[in-house]
Design a protein around this motif. Structure first.
Motif, PDB file in Angstrom:
ATOM      1  N   LEU A 243      40.069  40.648  36.355  1.00 49.29           N
ATOM      2  CA  LEU A 243      39.666  40.561  34.897  1.00 49.29           C
ATOM      3  C   LEU A 243      39.475  39.005  34.644  1.00 49.29           C
ATOM      4  CD1 LEU A 243      41.847  43.008  33.093  1.00 49.29           C
ATOM      5  CD2 LEU A 243      39.654  43.316  34.004  1.00 49.29           C
ATOM      6  N   GLY A 244      39.906  38.269  35.343  1.00 53.17           N
ATOM      7  CA  GLY A 244      40.059  36.600  35.181  1.00 53.17           C
ATOM      8  C   GLY A 244      38.638  35.908  35.034  1.00 53.17           C
ATOM      9  N   PHE A 245      37.874  36.212  36.255  1.00 47.89           N
ATOM     10  CA  PHE A 245      36.509  35.674  36.240  1.00 47.89           C
ATOM     11  C   PHE A 245      36.671  34.034  36.164  1.00 47.89           C
ATOM     12  CE2 PHE A 245      35.753  39.914  34.508  1.00 47.89           C
ATOM     13  CZ  PHE A 245      34.820  40.343  35.456  1.00 47.89           C
ATOM     14  N   LEU A 270      44.941  40.879  20.808  1.00 45.98           N
ATOM     15  CA  LEU A 270      44.562  40.345  22.210  1.00 45.98           C
ATOM     16  C   LEU A 270      44.397  41.724  23.208  1.00 45.98           C
ATOM     17  CD1 LEU A 270      44.050  38.278  24.728  1.00 45.98           C
ATOM     18  CD2 LEU A 270      46.560  37.885  24.599  1.00 45.98           C
ATOM     19  N   LEU A 271      45.636  42.484  23.237  1.00 41.57           N
ATOM     20  CA  LEU A 271      45.639  43.490  23.744  1.00 41.57           C
ATOM     21  C   LEU A 271      44.774  44.689  23.571  1.00 41.57           C
ATOM     22  CD1 LEU A 271      48.411  42.372  24.774  1.00 41.57           C
ATOM     23  CD2 LEU A 271      49.522  44.385  24.298  1.00 41.57           C
ATOM     24  N   ARG A 272      44.327  44.568  22.487  1.00 40.97           N
ATOM     25  CA  ARG A 272      43.117  45.646  21.965  1.00 40.97           C
ATOM     26  C   ARG A 272      41.928  45.132  22.846  1.00 40.97           C
ATOM     27  NH1 ARG A 272      42.493  45.629  16.100  1.00 40.97           N
ATOM     28  NH2 ARG A 272      43.842  47.455  16.021  1.00 40.97           N
ATOM     29  N   GLN A 273      41.755  43.921  22.618  1.00 48.51           N
ATOM     30  CA  GLN A 273      40.373  43.298  23.321  1.00 48.51           C
ATOM     31  C   GLN A 273      40.379  43.710  24.935  1.00 48.51           C
ATOM     32  OE1 GLN A 273      39.791  39.308  22.021  1.00 48.51           O
ATOM     33  NE2 GLN A 273      38.901  40.168  20.028  1.00 48.51           N
ATOM     34  N   LEU A 274      42.067  43.209  25.570  1.00 48.02           N
ATOM     35  CA  LEU A 274      41.932  43.546  26.931  1.00 48.02           C
ATOM     36  C   LEU A 274      41.731  44.981  27.404  1.00 48.02           C
ATOM     37  CD1 LEU A 274      45.097  41.517  27.907  1.00 48.02           C
ATOM     38  CD2 LEU A 274      42.874  41.241  28.921  1.00 48.02           C
ATOM     39  N   TRP A 280      35.584  48.046  30.542  1.00 48.72           N
ATOM     40  CA  TRP A 280      34.236  47.709  30.732  1.00 48.72           C
ATOM     41  C   TRP A 280      33.961  47.367  32.272  1.00 48.72           C
ATOM     42  CZ3 TRP A 280      32.362  42.365  31.448  1.00 48.72           C
ATOM     43  CH2 TRP A 280      31.058  42.224  31.170  1.00 48.72           C
ATOM     44  N   VAL A 281      35.060  46.393  32.487  1.00 50.15           N
ATOM     45  CA  VAL A 281      35.145  45.891  34.182  1.00 50.15           C
ATOM     46  C   VAL A 281      35.013  47.407  34.779  1.00 50.15           C
ATOM     47  CG1 VAL A 281      36.293  44.493  35.784  1.00 50.15           C
ATOM     48  CG2 VAL A 281      35.687  43.583  33.680  1.00 50.15           C
ATOM     49  N   ARG A 282      35.987  48.042  34.703  1.00 50.86           N
ATOM     50  CA  ARG A 282      36.242  49.326  35.608  1.00 50.86           C
ATOM     51  C   ARG A 282      35.161  50.246  35.547  1.00 50.86           C
ATOM     52  NH1 ARG A 282      38.764  53.555  33.242  1.00 50.86           N
ATOM     53  NH2 ARG A 282      39.837  52.038  31.982  1.00 50.86           N
ATOM     54  N   PHE A 284      31.816  49.695  34.978  1.00 51.59           N
ATOM     55  CA  PHE A 284      30.609  49.208  35.575  1.00 51.59           C
ATOM     56  C   PHE A 284      30.810  48.624  37.140  1.00 51.59           C
ATOM     57  CE2 PHE A 284      29.647  49.256  31.094  1.00 51.59           C
ATOM     58  CZ  PHE A 284      28.780  50.193  31.088  1.00 51.59           C
ATOM     59  N   GLY A 285      32.230  48.718  37.549  1.00 54.86           N
ATOM     60  CA  GLY A 285      32.364  48.079  38.914  1.00 54.86           C
ATOM     61  C   GLY A 285      32.181  46.720  39.002  1.00 54.86           C
ATOM     62  N   ILE A 286      32.472  45.912  38.000  1.00 58.20           N
ATOM     63  CA  ILE A 286      32.106  44.211  37.989  1.00 58.20           C
ATOM     64  C   ILE A 286      33.275  43.803  38.837  1.00 58.20           C
ATOM     65  CG2 ILE A 286      31.749  42.473  36.887  1.00 58.20           C
ATOM     66  CD1 ILE A 286      30.643  44.303  34.709  1.00 58.20           C
ATOM     67  N   ALA A 287      32.953  42.878  39.694  1.00 56.99           N
ATOM     68  CA  ALA A 287      33.955  42.165  40.574  1.00 56.99           C
ATOM     69  C   ALA A 287      34.502  40.769  39.789  1.00 56.99           C
ATOM     70  CB  ALA A 287      33.670  42.011  42.076  1.00 56.99           C
ATOM     71  N   GLY A 288      35.678  40.744  39.539  1.00 55.12           N
ATOM     72  CA  GLY A 288      36.111  39.732  38.927  1.00 55.12           C
ATOM     73  C   GLY A 288      36.786  38.854  39.770  1.00 55.12           C
ATOM     74  N   HIS A 289      37.200  37.490  39.765  1.00 52.79           N
ATOM     75  CA  HIS A 289      37.902  36.560  40.425  1.00 52.79           C
ATOM     76  C   HIS A 289      38.936  35.875  39.850  1.00 52.79           C
ATOM     77  CE1 HIS A 289      35.259  33.118  39.423  1.00 52.79           C
ATOM     78  NE2 HIS A 289      34.267  34.205  39.583  1.00 52.79           N
ATOM     79  N   GLY A 290      40.185  35.467  40.459  1.00 53.81           N
ATOM     80  CA  GLY A 290      41.150  34.710  39.500  1.00 53.81           C
ATOM     81  C   GLY A 290      40.767  33.266  39.484  1.00 53.81           C
TER      82      GLY A 290
END
Length: 290
Positions: A243-245, A270-274, A280-282, A284-290
């Motif tokens: 999730l970091g991107f 913050l937790l609600r937005q997380l 959203w990331v899960r 649509f299968g978007i790959a994040g990175h730290g």
């Protein structure tokens, strides 16, 4: 529900269209309790987009954002936000009523509000009406000066004229009658709070830490104590690399989650937005990175 009625009414939007809830108002702070007052506070004669950005009641506090955003991105983050707000809100910032810029931001972001997805879900099963955005109600809203909207008194008087019986019903959050003058309500709230602090008045009993005596759930308690929510946040905390991107300081983000779950802090927004970000990331299968 669909078998019982074909139209559902939602109160979404009434807090800001008729009560001016997100306008820059004054607050009363006593003993750690913060109460919104029904009067505008002073703003610059020609406020900027940065003024609006730094005085919004939406989203996590600025200090939380500064904590979780990586230092390299912190400056560009705020600069980009301020420039966007200046561009979008310029017609209201440069008008005779610059207070309207705050409501303009809210109204232009309705389709991005977390409640909007819930509204779309309801529409799959029944007709959904939002009185706040009814053409006649919106016309009244647009004609009221910001000070009237902030005070909320015109709406109370209109409610009393339409239905005196309805106006006498208790407000779901304060439990005082709905048409009680805003300043009398403030006095009653402060008085009741003082009596509770000295033990002469009790608080309403609720079934659990996830409930409240008002119209909203106790969201901080729900996130902390509901097994399903707690498990999801623990899962998010243990997979922050996805999730970091490169935008967030993952150690600080983890710290915020732990503080809330342990009861050492409150990071509800913050937790609600997380939750939304992770879904959203899960999805649509978007790959994040730290």
């Amino acid at each position: 529900m669909r078998a019982a009625c074909d139209t559902l009414l939602s109160g979404h939007g009434l807090d800001y269209t008729l009560r001016g809830y997100y306008l820059p108002s004054k607050f009363l702070e006593i003993g750690g309790s913060r109460t919104r007052l029904p009067t505008l506070r002073a703003i610059a004669e020609r406020p900027t987009g940065a003024d609006v950005l730094n005085n919004l009641r939406q989203g996590p506090p600025r200090e939380t954002i500064d904590r979780i955003v990586s230092p390299a991105w912190r400056g560009p983050w705020w600069k980009g936000q301020e420039e966007a707000m200046q561009t979008v809100l310029a017609p209201w910032l440069d008008s005779a009523e610059p207070y309207n810029a705050w409501d303009a931001f809210i109204l232009h972001a309705v389709s991005k509000h977390y409640a909007f997805t819930g509204m779309l879900s309801v529409r799959a099963a029944a007709n959904l009406r939002l009185p706040a955005f009814d053409a006649e109600v919106m016309d009244v809203y647009l004609r009221m000066p910001p000070a009237w909207r902030c005070a909320g008194r015109p709406v109370q008087l209109a409610l009393r004229a339409v239905s005196p019986a309805l106006a006498r019903l208790p407000n779901a959050n304060t439990h005082f009658r709905a048409d009680l003058h805003p300043w009398l309500e403030i006095a009653a709230l402060v008085g009741r709070g003082a009596l509770r602090r000295v033990g002469l008045a009790g608080r309403p009993e609720v079934p659990s830490s996830m409930h409240s005596a008002g119209s909203w759930q106790d969201i901080p308690g729900l996130f902390r104590d509901d097994p399903g929510h707690r498990a999801r946040f623990t899962q998010i905390r243990d997979n922050l690399d996805a999730l970091g991107f490169g935008l967030f300081d993952l150690d600080q983000l983890k710290g915020c989650i732990d503080e809330h779950l342990d009861g050492r802090g409150k990071h509800t927004k913050l937790l609600r937005q997380l939750l939304t970000h992770e879904a959203w990331v899960r999805q649509f299968g978007i790959a994040g990175h730290g």
